[in-house]
Scaffold this active site. Sequence first.
Site, PDB file in Angstrom:
ATOM      1  N   HIS A  15       8.932  -1.105  12.343  1.00 46.51           N
ATOM      2  CA  HIS A  15       7.697  -1.521  11.798  1.00 46.51           C
ATOM      3  C   HIS A  15       7.720  -2.926  11.621  1.00 46.51           C
ATOM      4  O   HIS A  15       8.835  -3.744  11.796  1.00 46.51           O
ATOM      5  CB  HIS A  15       7.575  -0.720  10.426  1.00 46.51           C
ATOM      6  N   ASP A  69       0.860  -1.086  -0.051  1.00 46.62           N
ATOM      7  CA  ASP A  69      -0.064  -0.114  -0.034  1.00 46.62           C
ATOM      8  C   ASP A  69       0.867   1.035   0.022  1.00 46.62           C
ATOM      9  O   ASP A  69       0.321   2.324   0.092  1.00 46.62           O
ATOM     10  CB  ASP A  69      -0.861   0.028   1.017  1.00 46.62           C
TER      11      ASP A  69
END
Length: 209
Positions: free
Chosen positions: A182, A66
């Site tokens: 992350h 994304d």
Amino acid sequence: MSLEITFLGTGSAYPSPARGASALVLRREGQCWLFDCGEGTQTQLMRSHLRAARITKIFITHLHGDHFFGLPGLLCTLSLQSNADPSKPPVDIYGPLGLRSFLWRSLELSHSQLLFPYTVHELVPTRDQCPAEEFRDFSGLDRGEAPGQGPPGRVVHLDPGEDSYLLLEDEQLVVRAFRLFHRVPSFGFVLEEKPRPGRLNVQKLKDLG
């Protein structure tokens, strides 16, 4: 120095008809710098007041779809809007290690030939940027390919002294990347404006004593 920010997409993970995937444009002195390029970014650009042809630099934070699945399509659309010009400076693309191989493979397999040059500058992550089981070492990608294949560009390593990656510097600003934690190696980008000393009218100061 004037800076203008336009959000083209603030959605994540799942495409939405009402909100684009991650993409942001910083307009600076006639140039557009794109940060992330999620699916549908080129459509969002067409809806905006921005001119896609002004994009000179692209920064990808991490390799989740994304945030970068829109990149090959955007480059192809930019090419369709371009004229072949060998003297045109390349579009600089910055992102995590593995981005060069992704772009090259995507354009090669789709028989896409860009009418402008591009370079990919890859940031080498450290193993503490994500959970150990998610870390992938992409340093060996394309190692067996013939030299000269794929786009040119630098491989940028962490500067331990600065704890950052120096990406570019000009008279007005410095751009660095910093490590973020992350699920996959991720980077934040910082644009730091250099000090601008004021100008003194010496004669006027003397006249005023």
